[in-house]
Scaffold this active site. Structure first.
Site, PDB file in Angstrom:
ATOM      1  N   ASP A 293      -6.154 -24.967 -35.099  1.00 26.69           N
ATOM      2  CA  ASP A 293      -5.719 -26.363 -35.109  1.00 26.69           C
ATOM      3  C   ASP A 293      -6.003 -27.060 -36.434  1.00 26.69           C
ATOM      4  O   ASP A 293      -5.317 -28.016 -36.786  1.00 26.69           O
ATOM      5  CB  ASP A 293      -6.371 -27.127 -33.954  1.00 26.69           C
ATOM      6  CG  ASP A 293      -5.758 -26.716 -32.613  1.00 26.69           C
ATOM      7  OD1 ASP A 293      -4.538 -26.488 -32.570  1.00 26.69           O
ATOM      8  OD2 ASP A 293      -6.494 -26.617 -31.618  1.00 26.69           O
ATOM      9  N   TYR A 376      -3.252 -31.343 -26.033  1.00 25.67           N
ATOM     10  CA  TYR A 376      -4.704 -31.511 -25.915  1.00 25.67           C
ATOM     11  C   TYR A 376      -5.189 -32.678 -26.749  1.00 25.67           C
ATOM     12  O   TYR A 376      -4.570 -33.030 -27.749  1.00 25.67           O
ATOM     13  CB  TYR A 376      -5.380 -30.244 -26.462  1.00 25.67           C
ATOM     14  CG  TYR A 376      -6.184 -29.500 -25.427  1.00 25.67           C
ATOM     15  CD1 TYR A 376      -5.561 -28.648 -24.526  1.00 25.67           C
ATOM     16  CD2 TYR A 376      -7.567 -29.655 -25.347  1.00 25.67           C
ATOM     17  CE1 TYR A 376      -6.300 -27.959 -23.583  1.00 25.67           C
ATOM     18  CE2 TYR A 376      -8.298 -28.954 -24.403  1.00 25.67           C
ATOM     19  CZ  TYR A 376      -7.665 -28.114 -23.523  1.00 25.67           C
ATOM     20  OH  TYR A 376      -8.392 -27.429 -22.589  1.00 25.67           O
ATOM     21  N   GLU A 377      -6.350 -33.233 -26.381  1.00 23.55           N
ATOM     22  CA  GLU A 377      -7.034 -34.137 -27.309  1.00 23.55           C
ATOM     23  C   GLU A 377      -8.447 -33.643 -27.571  1.00 23.55           C
ATOM     24  O   GLU A 377      -9.106 -33.115 -26.675  1.00 23.55           O
ATOM     25  CB  GLU A 377      -7.144 -35.605 -26.865  1.00 23.55           C
ATOM     26  CG  GLU A 377      -6.478 -36.024 -25.624  1.00 23.55           C
ATOM     27  CD  GLU A 377      -5.008 -36.273 -25.837  1.00 23.55           C
ATOM     28  OE1 GLU A 377      -4.225 -35.654 -25.099  1.00 23.55           O
ATOM     29  OE2 GLU A 377      -4.649 -37.052 -26.740  1.00 23.55           O
ATOM     30  N   HIS A 428     -12.050 -22.484 -27.060  1.00 19.15           N
ATOM     31  CA  HIS A 428     -11.914 -23.380 -28.218  1.00 19.15           C
ATOM     32  C   HIS A 428     -13.144 -23.135 -29.095  1.00 19.15           C
ATOM     33  O   HIS A 428     -14.235 -23.571 -28.743  1.00 19.15           O
ATOM     34  CB  HIS A 428     -11.927 -24.845 -27.805  1.00 19.15           C
ATOM     35  CG  HIS A 428     -10.950 -25.220 -26.722  1.00 19.15           C
ATOM     36  ND1 HIS A 428      -9.812 -25.941 -26.963  1.00 19.15           N
ATOM     37  CD2 HIS A 428     -10.961 -25.004 -25.394  1.00 19.15           C
ATOM     38  CE1 HIS A 428      -9.162 -26.142 -25.837  1.00 19.15           C
ATOM     39  NE2 HIS A 428      -9.836 -25.586 -24.864  1.00 19.15           N
ATOM     40  N   ASP A 435     -23.098 -28.688 -44.980  1.00 20.03           N
ATOM     41  CA  ASP A 435     -23.702 -28.529 -46.305  1.00 20.03           C
ATOM     42  C   ASP A 435     -24.937 -29.414 -46.307  1.00 20.03           C
ATOM     43  O   ASP A 435     -24.881 -30.576 -46.699  1.00 20.03           O
ATOM     44  CB  ASP A 435     -22.684 -28.931 -47.380  1.00 20.03           C
ATOM     45  CG  ASP A 435     -23.265 -28.845 -48.784  1.00 20.03           C
ATOM     46  OD1 ASP A 435     -24.473 -28.539 -48.924  1.00 20.03           O
ATOM     47  OD2 ASP A 435     -22.521 -29.103 -49.741  1.00 20.03           O
TER      48      ASP A 435
END
Ligand SMILES: [Cu+2]
Length: 629
Positions: A293, A376-377, A428, A435
Site C-alpha cells: 500500500d 480499507y482504512e 497486514h 531513525d
C-alpha cells in the site's frame, strides 16, 4: 522561508514541474508523475545551521515507452541536479490511473459484453478496482508493460456500497499506460448470492439506531496545552516537527524531550515505510492480491480529509497536506493531520493511610492521519505521553474483500460472512522506520531477554530471573524475531551518556502486534517482501535507504530493499542506527467484521529505560476540576 523539513508547498510543486518541463521535456499527457516530494536535507546539512538548499525528489515516467526516471530538482538553483533512467522498473501506481482505468473499462465493448452475460447492463453500478501486482504473475505476453488487474464490484444502487457485492470469477488485465484491455480471465462461479453489504443506516433494511446514548463532551475551557508554530509542535516537554509526503504520509521529525533545561534527542525521524498485505487465498480471485500500500500506491496520496469525519473530540488543531496528481498539479487535502490532547485515565497513583491518595491523570498528545485504501482504512496515531513514552497505534477498518462461491463449495481460505460469500484471510504487515537518536546519533541496539535460572543451591525454589542484554553488532545480528519464551525486546542504547545511576541511557522498543510471516521462503510473494521474514531489522543510517521492499515494488521480482542492503553486513555498533519494526494484523476474518469492520487495533511502544533518573512524570500536578463540572 519554509523550515528545511517542511513538506513542499503547492507553489514549490508547480516550480518543480515547470523546471522538469523546461529542462527535460517532461510534459503531460505523455509523462506522468508518480511522486514529487521534499528532498530532505541530510542530518549533517541540518546540523550545519545555514539553510540547506531546497530540493525535491521526483519519480516520473513516459507513458509512450514505459521508461521510468528519477530526478533531483533544486528549487534554490532552479535546476535539475540529477536525472536517472531506471530501466525495467515501474513507478508507483497513481489514483489518476485507478480512475482512468475504471472509465476505460466501462467503455470497452468486450467488458460490456462480458458483464451482460452476468445480467449487468448498467455500467454506472460497476466498480473496476485496479491493483498492481508481482512480475511472476504477469503473463509472459505482457512482460515489461505497466500492467494492472482489476476485480469487479456491482452496487445495488448509485449510492450504495461498491464493495458490497463482488462479481467473482471475472478479472480484467489492463495496460495502464495505454489503457488497453489485454486480457479477460473468467471462471463462472454461479449466480450471484443475495448479500447485505450496506452500512449506511438508510440502506440497512430494518436497522433501528440505538437511542440510549447521552451526550459525552470533552471541554477544554482554556484551550489546548500544546503550541503549533508552522509545522513545529511543542507539548509538555516534547518537541517535534510534522512532515508529510505522498508515500509515507505523516512523518515525525526531530523528536526531543526537554530535561534539565536542554532538549535531549530521542528520534531523528519516524514514519511508516511500507505496508505489505498478502491475501492468503490461492484461488483465481485472490492469487494476485498482494498489496504494497505504501510502495505501490502511497499512504500519503490516500490520506483523507478529516473534515469528512475525524471523531477526535475536544479542541482539535489540523494541518493540511499538499499532494499532487499524476500531471504534477498540486492538490490540498484539507485537515489531513489531526493534533489534539486526550485524557488517558490514571498516570500514577498511591493511597496511603497517612498521606491519603495521590493520583495523577495521564494526558497524551495525539498526532494522527487516516488513509482510505480503496475498500480499507488505516488510522495511524502517534501518541506522546508525559512519562516519556511513545505509542504508535494503527487501527484497520473499512470493508473486507469478499468473494462468492458456488453452493456447497466454500474454499477453506476464509470465513463465511454472508450468503455464499466469504472474506479471505490475509495479513497486514506494517514496517515502521525508526531513525532513533537517543541522546545523540551514536547508538547500539541491544536484544533484551529474561532468563529463568535453573534451580540450585542459590535458587532453591527456581524463582530467579535475570535480564540479559546482548548488543547487536552487525546487520546479520540485527535481523531479529520476537520470542515469547524470553519476552524479547530491543533497547536502543547510548553507551556514551549515563544517567545518575551510572546506566547508559536508552529507549526500549516494546514489541506489540508482531507475528510470523507463515510463508514458504521460496514463495515468489515472499521474495518480493522479505522484510516480513523478521520482526526487526537494524541498519546503519544511509540517506538513500528508505524503502524496505525496494523503491519500486510494482511488478518487482524480488525485494530490493532490506535484504539487499543488509547483505553488506555492515557494523551497527555505536552507529547511527535505523530500526525497521514489522508489525500489524494477522487477519483471520470474522462474521462480526461484515458489512463494515469494527476497528482492529495494534500498537507498539517506545519507552525510556534509564533515559531518566527517575519517574519523569513526578512533577505532573494534581488535576484541577472546575466547580461547574
Ligand atoms: Cu484485514
Amino acid at each position: 522561508m519554509p523550515h528545511p523539513l517542511d513538506p513542499l508547498s503547492a507553489v514549490e510543486i508547480r516550480d518543480v514541474v515547470s523546471i522538469l518541463r523546461r529542462d527535460r521535456k517532461v510534459e503531460p499527457p505523455r509523462w506522468r508523475f508518480g511522486v514529487i516530494e521534499l528532498g530532505e536535507p541530510s542530518k549533517a546539512a541540518l546540523a550545519a545551521g545555514d539553510p540547506p538548499p531546497r530540493e525535491a525528489l521526483v519519480t516520473c515516467w513516459n507513458r509512450d515507452d514505459g521508461q521510468t526516471y528519477k530526478a533531483r530538482v533544486s528549487l534554490s538553483d532552479d535546476s535539475v541536479r540529477s536525472w536517472e533512467h531506471r530501466p525495467g522498473e515501474q513507478a508507483n501506481f497513481t489514483e489518476d490511473e485507478f480512475y482512468e482505468c475504471n472509465q476505460a473499462l466501462a467503455r470497452e465493448p468486450r467488458v460490456v459484453e462480458a458483464l451482460a452475460r452476468y445480467g449487468i447492463h448498467d455500467l454506472d453500478l460497476v466498480l473496476f478496482d485496479t491493483w498492481a501486482y508481482g512480475a511472476h504473475l504477469v503473463d509472459e505476453r505482457f512482460r515489461g508493460r505497466r500492467v494492472g488487474w482489476t476485480d469487479v464490484w456491482v452496487r445495488d444502487s448509485k449510492t450504495s456500497n461498491p464493495y458490497a457485492n463482488p462479481l467473482s470469477g471475472l478479472t480484467f488485465v489492463v495496460d495502464v499506460n495505454s489503457m488497453e484491455l489485454l486480457d479477460i480471465e473468467e471462471q463462472f462461479v454461479g449466480e450471484r448470492p443475495k448479500t447485505m453489504g450496506e452500512y449506511v443506516p438508510a440502506l440497512v433494511p430494518g436497522l433501528e439506531l440505538r437511542e440510549d446514548l447521552k451526550p459525552l463532551e470533552v471541554v477544554q475551557p482554556e484551550g489546548v496545552s500544546f503550541a503549533l508554530e508552522g509545522n513545529g509542535l511543542q507539548w509538555q516537554r516534547w518537541s517535534l516537527r510534522l512532515g508529510f509526503n505522498p508515500r509515507e504520509g505523516l512523518v515525525i521529525h526531530t523528536l526531543g524531550y526537554e530535561d534539565g533545561g536542554r532538549v535531549r534527542p530521542v528520534a531523528h525521524r519516524m514514519s511508516f515505510a511500507e505496508m505489505v498485505v498478502p491475501y492468503r487465498d490461492p484461488t483465481a480471485d485472490h492469487m494476485r492480491r498482494t498489496a504494497f500500500d505504501i510502495g505501490e500506491w502511497g499512504l500519503g496520496f490516500m490520506t483523507t480529509s478529516l473534515e469528512l469525519g475525524c471523531d477526535c473530540v475536544g479542541a482539535i488543531t489540523y494541518l493540511d497536506a499538499v499532494l499532487h496528481d499524476s500531471k504534477g498539479e498540486p492538490r490540498t487535502v484539507k485537515n489531513a493531520i489531526c493534533i489534539h490532547e486526550e485524557d488517558d485515565a490514571v498516570l500514577w497513583k498511591h493511597v496511603d493511610s497517612a498521606a491519603g491518595a495521590e493520583v495523577r491523570r495521564s494526558r497524551r498528545l495525539v498526532v494522527s492521519f487516516h488513509a482510505t485504501v480503496a475498500n480499507y482504512e488505516y488510522l495511524v496515531y502517534w501518541r506522546f505521553y508525559q512519562d516519556g513514552s511513545i505509542e504508535c497505534e494503527v487501527r484497520a477498518t473499512g470493508i473486507m474483500v469478499t468473494t462468492s462461491f458456488p453452493e456447497g463449495d466454500q474454499p477453506p481460505f476464509g470465513t463465511l460472512v454472508d450468503e455464499r460469500t466469504y472474506a479471505p484471510m490475509h495479513q497486514h504487515f506494517l514496517v515502521a522506520r525508526l531513525d532513533l537518536d537517543v541522546d545523540g546519533e551514536t547508538n547500539t541496539v541491544h536484544m533484551t531477554e529474561s532468563e529463568a535460572l535453573p534451580t540450585g543451591p542459590h535458587n532453591p525454589d527456581g524463582l530467579a530471573i535475570v535480564q540479559r542484554s546482548t548488543p547487536l553488532r552487525s546487520e546479520q545480528e540485527g535481523k531479529q524475531n520476537y520470542d515469547w519464551h524470553t519476552q524479547r525486546a530491543w533497547k536502543v542504547v547510548n553507551d556514551r551518556v549515563h544517567n545518575r545511576l551510572g546506566m547508559p541511557v536508552s529507549y526500549k522498543l516494546v514489541p506489540g502486534g508482531c507475528f510470523p510471516a507463515m510463508m514458504d521462503p521460496s514463495s515468489p510473494v515472499f521474495r518480493r517482501a522479505q522484510v516480513i521474514g523478521h520482526t526487526l531489522w537494524v541498519t546503519p543510517y544511509s540517506e538513500n535507504e528508505r524503502w524496505p521492499c525496494g523503491e519500486f515494488p510494482v511488478q518487482a521480482e524480488a525485494d530490493a530493499g532490506l535484504p539487499a542492503w543488509t547483505e553488506q553486513n555492515r557494523s551497527i555498533e555505536n552507529a547511527d542506527v535505523v530500526l525497521w519494526y514489522v508489525f500489524g494484523l494477522h487477519h483471520v476474518t470474522r462474521p462480526e467484521e461484515w458489512p463494515v469492520m469494527p476497528v482492529d487495533t495494534v500498537s507498539f511502544w517506545l519507552k525510556p529505560e534509564g533515559f531518566f533518573d527517575r519517574n519523569p512524570a513526578l512533577d505532573v500536578p494534581p488535576s484541577v476540576h472546575s466547580p461547574s463540572i
